[in-house]
Write an enzyme that holds these catalytic residues in place. Structure first.
Site, PDB file in Angstrom:
ATOM      1  N   LYS A 107     -23.167   7.556 -55.629  1.00 49.52           N
ATOM      2  CA  LYS A 107     -24.371   7.905 -56.388  1.00 49.52           C
ATOM      3  C   LYS A 107     -24.250   7.426 -57.839  1.00 49.52           C
ATOM      4  CE  LYS A 107     -25.380  11.963 -53.491  1.00 49.52           C
ATOM      5  NZ  LYS A 107     -25.748  13.419 -53.502  1.00 49.52           N
ATOM      6  N   HIS A 138     -22.667  10.400 -51.137  1.00 51.70           N
ATOM      7  CA  HIS A 138     -23.505  10.839 -50.014  1.00 51.70           C
ATOM      8  C   HIS A 138     -22.876  10.375 -48.706  1.00 51.70           C
ATOM      9  CE1 HIS A 138     -27.042  11.444 -47.453  1.00 51.70           C
ATOM     10  NE2 HIS A 138     -26.723  10.286 -46.913  1.00 51.70           N
ATOM     11  N   ASN A 148     -22.956  14.921 -57.471  1.00 56.25           N
ATOM     12  CA  ASN A 148     -21.740  15.144 -56.679  1.00 56.25           C
ATOM     13  C   ASN A 148     -21.171  13.844 -56.097  1.00 56.25           C
ATOM     14  OD1 ASN A 148     -23.634  14.711 -54.709  1.00 56.25           O
ATOM     15  ND2 ASN A 148     -23.533  16.762 -53.822  1.00 56.25           N
ATOM     16  N   TYR A 151     -34.697  10.600 -49.301  1.00 56.23           N
ATOM     17  CA  TYR A 151     -34.452  12.046 -49.199  1.00 56.23           C
ATOM     18  C   TYR A 151     -35.691  12.802 -48.706  1.00 56.23           C
ATOM     19  CZ  TYR A 151     -29.770  12.297 -51.335  1.00 56.23           C
ATOM     20  OH  TYR A 151     -28.410  12.220 -51.594  1.00 56.23           O
TER      21      TYR A 151
END
Ligand code: GDP
Length: 139
Positions: free
Chosen positions: A9, A115, A112, A49
């Site tokens: 990301k 993915h 985070n 998403y």
């Protein structure tokens, strides 16, 4: 053999963690069979998403995912979907196991680092979102 879609990301790319993420997959016997760097538009992030479109964090997540370039890749290996997710760690880094990518590098539940597809169905959709058959170099 199973395939999954992974993304470094924008926070991972920004922190120069592309190589670190790839290393952790490859040292666990997961092979990279397609790879590209791409700066998603807001619309492209929303399409990727779309399953989360009703969630309260959808706007923030898609802003983040379109904030800078990502590295998208197709990974291949035995039980690649579950193994990649184990290497990534839990969505929330505070709940992630020691030694996982998110425990070691993520700054929060949204930013985070990485993915990974969560099921064969999502892997098929996500791989097809970024790559065509000719771009996938199966081992
Ligand atoms: P994943 O499969 O572990 O990536 O988690 P999910 O599919 O549940 O969520 C997709 C992505 O949305 C996560 O990786 C985070 O970047 C983000 N996300 C998930 N839950 C939250 C949340 O509660 N708040 C915010 N701001 N982002 C979230």
């Amino acid at each position: 053999m199973e395939r999954t879609l992974s993304i470094v990301k924008p926070d991972g790319v920004g922190a120069n963690l592309i190589g670190e993420v790839l290393r952790r997959f490859e040292e666990n016997g997961i092979s990279v069979v397609a790879l590209r760097m791409i700066h998603l538009s807001k619309k492209q992030a929303e399409g990727f998403y779309h399953v989360h479109r009703e969630r309260p964090f959808f706007g923030s997540l898609t802003d983040f995912m379109s904030s800078g370039p990502c590295v998208v890749m197709v990974l291949e290996g035995e039980e690649a979907i579950s193994r990649v997710r184990a290497i990534m760690g839990a969505t929330n880094p505070e709940e992630a196991d020691p030694g996982t990518i998110r425990k070691d590098f993520a700054s929060g539940i949204e930013k985070n680092i990485v993915h990974g597809s969560d099921s064969p169905e999502s892997a098929a959709y996500e791989i097809g979102y970024f790559f065509n058959q000719l771009e996938i170099n199966s081992r």
